[in-house]
Design an enzyme around this catalytic site. Structure first.
Site, PDB file in Angstrom:
ATOM      1  N   LEU A  47      69.537  71.315  34.044  1.00  0.00           N
ATOM      2  CA  LEU A  47      70.868  71.216  33.430  1.00  0.00           C
ATOM      3  C   LEU A  47      71.229  69.778  33.108  1.00  0.00           C
ATOM      4  O   LEU A  47      71.709  69.475  32.018  1.00  0.00           O
ATOM      5  CB  LEU A  47      71.911  71.837  34.349  1.00  0.00           C
ATOM      6  CG  LEU A  47      71.867  73.358  34.412  1.00  0.00           C
ATOM      7  CD1 LEU A  47      72.901  73.871  35.393  1.00  0.00           C
ATOM      8  CD2 LEU A  47      72.090  73.969  33.043  1.00  0.00           C
ATOM      9  N   GLY A  49      69.174  67.034  32.821  1.00  0.00           N
ATOM     10  CA  GLY A  49      68.253  66.394  31.881  1.00  0.00           C
ATOM     11  C   GLY A  49      68.344  66.953  30.472  1.00  0.00           C
ATOM     12  O   GLY A  49      68.400  66.203  29.493  1.00  0.00           O
ATOM     13  N   SER A 288      72.687  85.880  47.055  1.00  0.00           N
ATOM     14  CA  SER A 288      73.927  85.199  46.678  1.00  0.00           C
ATOM     15  C   SER A 288      75.006  85.253  47.759  1.00  0.00           C
ATOM     16  O   SER A 288      75.189  86.248  48.461  1.00  0.00           O
ATOM     17  CB  SER A 288      74.488  85.833  45.407  1.00  0.00           C
ATOM     18  OG  SER A 288      75.780  85.337  45.152  1.00  0.00           O
ATOM     19  N   ARG A 334      79.329  77.451  53.889  1.00  0.00           N
ATOM     20  CA  ARG A 334      77.902  77.612  54.145  1.00  0.00           C
ATOM     21  C   ARG A 334      77.423  76.939  55.430  1.00  0.00           C
ATOM     22  O   ARG A 334      76.660  77.526  56.202  1.00  0.00           O
ATOM     23  CB  ARG A 334      77.115  77.030  52.962  1.00  0.00           C
ATOM     24  CG  ARG A 334      77.310  77.855  51.716  1.00  0.00           C
ATOM     25  CD  ARG A 334      76.681  77.224  50.506  1.00  0.00           C
ATOM     26  NE  ARG A 334      76.821  78.144  49.368  1.00  0.00           N
ATOM     27  CZ  ARG A 334      76.395  77.876  48.140  1.00  0.00           C
ATOM     28  NH1 ARG A 334      75.814  76.722  47.883  1.00  0.00           N
ATOM     29  NH2 ARG A 334      76.552  78.759  47.181  1.00  0.00           N
TER      30      ARG A 334
END
Lengths: 642, 252
Positions: A47, A49, A288, A334
């Site tokens: 994304l 680069g 996910s 997380r």
């Protein structure tokens, strides 16, 4: 604490909300006629680069882009599932640039730079506009407008998504923009090429040595500036959710040529991955975060209870997240969820054949909502789980365990994304900048595209404006000779070892050390032990690795050997960084620094800084430089999810 | 189900593009049925390296079915026997004890073999470069919600955009046609209002690039759809044909 004189963060003057606007209106410009004469090298086509290469080519620069995959479309950004955050406030639920900024700084446990994060939040809305204009098929409502979902750690719905394949769709958008410039001749694309050395001339980054992975040839490429968009270093752990080829080599070569490495010990361990099933395991697969909306996490109350989950009654189950964190329950961030799973397994209450797993159970959600609703929400994830494990999560709970997923650390950059080597930039996951000690879900895609589409096109001019009279330096310059010679000698050395262990053997050993001592939980004693182990492993690698084949042919084992050699050196630096940071923050948990009930305890008085490490030579201890973090707008507090 | 099975692997070995190539057979005893197909290849390569032999080269990267890097023609089928599954997501529990598995590279003249099972798929990048985009420079976009898109069309556009560019369609097609790949991109962009301005030019240029790359014509056998790991529908080829006809008839 004052920042090290070697670190100038170049944060613009003015109030937080005016800094970026101020920079955009005052930054130096390069005229179109001069842009045509300037060469920019972009390493990596994820994304960050792909969006940088396309945007810079549109502006008129000559771009050369490099990726190790067979096509720029395959960079690992493609595997991101959940979504991308943006402060659009389309849901009218009170979102704003400030709230996105605030959530990100808090989520990062106050170890990120306020100015950078604010800019990220500011440009987030433009990213969505750009991607929709490119034809990215985001999820929509029946009225035809864009849909949003919510994600962990926030109270608004600001996540845009394309089913469970948001990363794929965003990357294909950036890739199509890149290919459009390739067709125009504005970008020259080098697929199956890997950067193996940085070329520095008179203190400035002026090019790279790239290896053609098909032929083994070394190539010299000049650039007035070099952009590293080469991703994160999660594969230092061997097992991670990263792609097999993801590596630190480009960033590490830059580090050894003078780019400081920021916060290397800040790594993100994602709580919901499919557990390891055997010694042959090559990588881990993420499930996910969204599953925690309906799945309940539990382990048996009794130690060593090996009965089938359906035979364990309600009273004999411990829904430990709901018990410990009643306010957030299964939706804690997380880092918190991962540590709790580890603790349950360390107590001997883990499930599955290895005992290194916990249940994520959908039974109650299916009873409440019906299988159809659950299938509509998570059908593709359930299928993926079944493909890998052979078990049906509609009938039996999923088994999950934390796995390395993302690295917040990376090359130190200033506000303009420039490293400590003039002319060398780092974008996306390769830099350290925006996520502090813990990244929030759906923010990685946002940062990669912010850096590439909206930040670097402005900030690069500030540097290149001084370079408009520099004509391309011929690659016959002695600095190129020297860089190529160094690569060649290293390769010869690797091929000449002809030892007994495969590259995989040594990579697995490294992963084991880093996971055991510099993973979810770290202690001074463990880290000191690990430091010795990694130094020994480095010797072992350089005396006992076995690489098949030849140099001048397609030889993936040789390429991997070079990457693992760099990972070992990075591993050493991670351990040193973790040892130095005697506090707990975000994903970095030092057992010595915890609250009475076992939560991470920050030490703002002594550790409110970015650790930027300078390479000082092979075998020498790196030097630490500190960039003080000052919080003018947000006031650090102890995070609580109880 | 058995926890481990014994297999024979018959694998295509080819040193480089010029080499004519041949099959070699390897015994694979005690393969865990929990392994993925590529992990079994890792185990084989590990053994070959220890024995001082050349490991089998194969493309792979994400190992979760989305990057499109892995390929392999397994027992005469692209990505093996399981529907809607890439090689990296295929697990050994779908094979039986005593079986011989034949493994070949994608075979198409537009995808020359680089080594063993690794092929050059740059033809696909050329097709995208010819027109698989919407021309919008960074910074020129209007507000994302200024142009509503019918949900049904947006969903269909997504179905087409889900293509991972692996090349299974080309490998499967008897004509080595890349039409399913090409049509997925044409369809994705034709279904969205943002793609409208370049609709005619896009399809003409992409088809030219496809043919120049040496990919074959489509004769609608539907094998590509059956083998596509992302189950891209052949109805996109029908839409491609309509787009092409429309563009051809309205050219000045």
């Amino acid at each position: 604490m004052a920042s090290s004189p070697k670190l100038n963060s170049r944060i613009p003057e003015g109030s937080l909300e005016n800094k970026w606007t101020h920079l955009k209106s005052t930054v130096r410009l390069v005229s179109p006629a001069n842009k045509r004469r300037l060469d920019v090298i972009v390493v990596g086509t994820g994304l960050a680069g792909a969006s940088a290469a396309a945007s810079l080519a549109e502006l008129g620069y000559n771009v050369k882009a490099f990726c190790f995959q067979d096509s720029p479309r395959r960079a690992h950004s493609i595997a991101a599932q959940g979504g991308i955050n943006a402060a659009k406030n389309y849901q009218n639920d009170g979102d704003s640039t400030f709230r996105l900024f605030y959530d990100t700084v808090k989520g990062g446990d106050y170890r990120a730079r306020e100015a950078n994060v604010y800019r990220l939040a500011e440009v987030s809305a433009n990213i969505i506009d750009q991607c929709v204009a490119q034809g990215v098929p985001f999820a929509r409502e029946y009225g035809g407008l864009l849909d949003n979902r919510s994600f962990g750690g926030v109270q608004v719905s600001r996540t845009f998504y394309a089913r469970g394949q948001t990363g794929q769709q965003l990357l294909l958008g950036a890739y199509s923009a890149l290919e459009r410039q390739v067709a125009k001749g504005a970008v020259k694309m080098y697929a199956r090429h890997e950067m193996v050395e940085l070329v520095v001339i008179d203190g400035k980054a002026r090019g790279i040595i790239a290896k053609n992975l098909v032929t083994g040839e070394l190539e010299r490429h000049f650039g007035h500036a070099v952009l590293l968009c080469s991703g994160g270093y999660g594969n230092v752990f061997y097992l991670s959710t990263n792609a097999m080829g993801s590596n630190v080599t480009a960033a590490w070569k830059a580090h050894k040529k003078g780019a400081f490495f920021g916060n290397p010990c800040f790594t993100q361990i994602h709580p919901t991955c499919i557990p390891v099933s055997g010694d042959y395991q090559s990588k881990l697969t993420l499930m996910s975060e969204s599953l925690r909306n309906d799945g309940r996490v539990w382990v048996p109350k009794a130690v060593g209870d090996k009965r089938k989950p359906e035979d364990i009654s309600e009273e004999e189950r411990d829904y430990y997240l709901e018990r410990r964190y009643p306010a957030f329950g299964n939706l804690v961030p997380r880092d918190v969820a991962s540590r709790a799973a580890k603790q349950a397994c360390d107590e001997g209450r883990g499930v599955g054949p290895s005992g290194l797993a916990v249940y994520l159970d959908f039974r109650d959600a299916i009873n409440r909502l019906g299988q159809n609703v659950i299938s509509a929400r998570y059908g593709n994830l359930f299928e993926m789980y079944e493909k890998i494990t052979g078990e049906d999560p509609y009938k039996t709970p999923m088994r999950i365990y934390p796995a390395v997923h993302y690295t917040m650390g990376g090359l130190w950059v200033d506000y303009n994304l420039m490293t400590t080597v003039p002319g060398l930039y780092a974008l996306g996951e390769a830099n350290f900048s925006d996520h502090g000690a813990n990244r929030l879900g759906a923010s990685a895609l946002m940062q990669g595209l912010a850096d590439g589409y909206f930040v670097i096109p402005y900030t690069l001019g500030e540097y290149l404006a001084d370079d408009i009279r520099t004509t391309a330096i011929p690659t016959t310059h002695p600095a190129f000779d020297e860089a190529e010679k160094a690569v060649h000698e290293r390769t010869q050395k690797l091929m000449g070892i002809n030892g007994k262990q495969t590259v995989e053997d040594l990579h697995k050993k490294l992963g084991r050390i880093i996971w055991d001592y510099c993973g979810m939980s770290r202690t001074e004693e463990g880290l000191k032990k690990a430091l010795g182990m990694v130094l020994d492993l480095k010797k072992e690698f350089w005396t006992d690795v076995r690489i098949p084949g030849a140099v001048d042919e397609f030889n993936p084992e040789l390429d991997k050997a070079g990457r693992v050699a760099d990972f070992i050196e990075l591993g050493e630096l991670m351990i040193r960084d973790a040892l130095m940071r005697n506090e707990s923050c975000g994903g970095h948990f030092r057992e010595e620094s915890q609250t009475e009930d076992g939560e991470a305890k920050r030490d703002d008085e002594n550790f409110a800084f970015v650790a930027a490490w300078e390479y000082t030579g092979d075998g020498a201890e790196p030097s630490l430089h500190k960039e003080e973090l000052t919080f003018e707008v947000v006031h650090p507090t102890q995070r609580s999810y109880k | 189900m058995a926890e481990s099975i014994n297999l024979k692997l018959k694998i295509w070995r080819q040193r480089n593009t010029k080499d004519s190539g041949h099959f070699e057979t390897y015994d694979m005893p005690g393969v865990s049925t929990h392994m993925s197909f590529l992990e079994m290849m890792d185990v084989l390569n590990d053994r070959l390296i220890r024995d001082g032999k050349d490991p089998v080269a194969f493309d792979h990267d994400c190992r979760e079915g989305i990057c499109g890097m892995c390929s392999m023609y397994i027992n005469g089928r692209a990505h093996g026997p399981l529907k809607g599954t890439t090689t990296c997501q295929l697990h050994m529990r779908h094979f039986s004890d005593g079986e011989t598995i034949t493994i070949e590279p994608w075979r198409a003249s537009a995808f020359p073999v680089i080594k063993d099972l690794v092929v050059n798929r740059s033809a696909f990048d050329k097709i995208i470069a010819a027109g698989g985009y919407i021309s919008v420079n960074t910074g020129n976009a209007p507000d994302a919600n200024s142009l509503p898109v019918e949900k049904v069309k947006a969903d269909e556009a997504f179905d087409a955009a889900a293509c991972i560019g692996c090349g299974a369609c080309v490998a499967t097609c008897k004509n080595a046609s890349g039409m399913l790949f090409l049509s997925a991109k044409v369809s994705h962009l034709a279904l969205l209002p943002q793609g409208e301005p370049e609709r005619k030019e896009r399809v003409m240029r992409m088809i030219d690039a496809h043919d120049e790359a040496g990919l074959g014509s489509c004769t609608n056998t539907g094998a590509c759809e059956a083998e596509c790991p992302k189950e891209i529908s052949i109805s996109h080829i029908a839409r491609l044909n309509r787009e092409y006809l429309r563009a051809g008839m309205s050219q000045e």
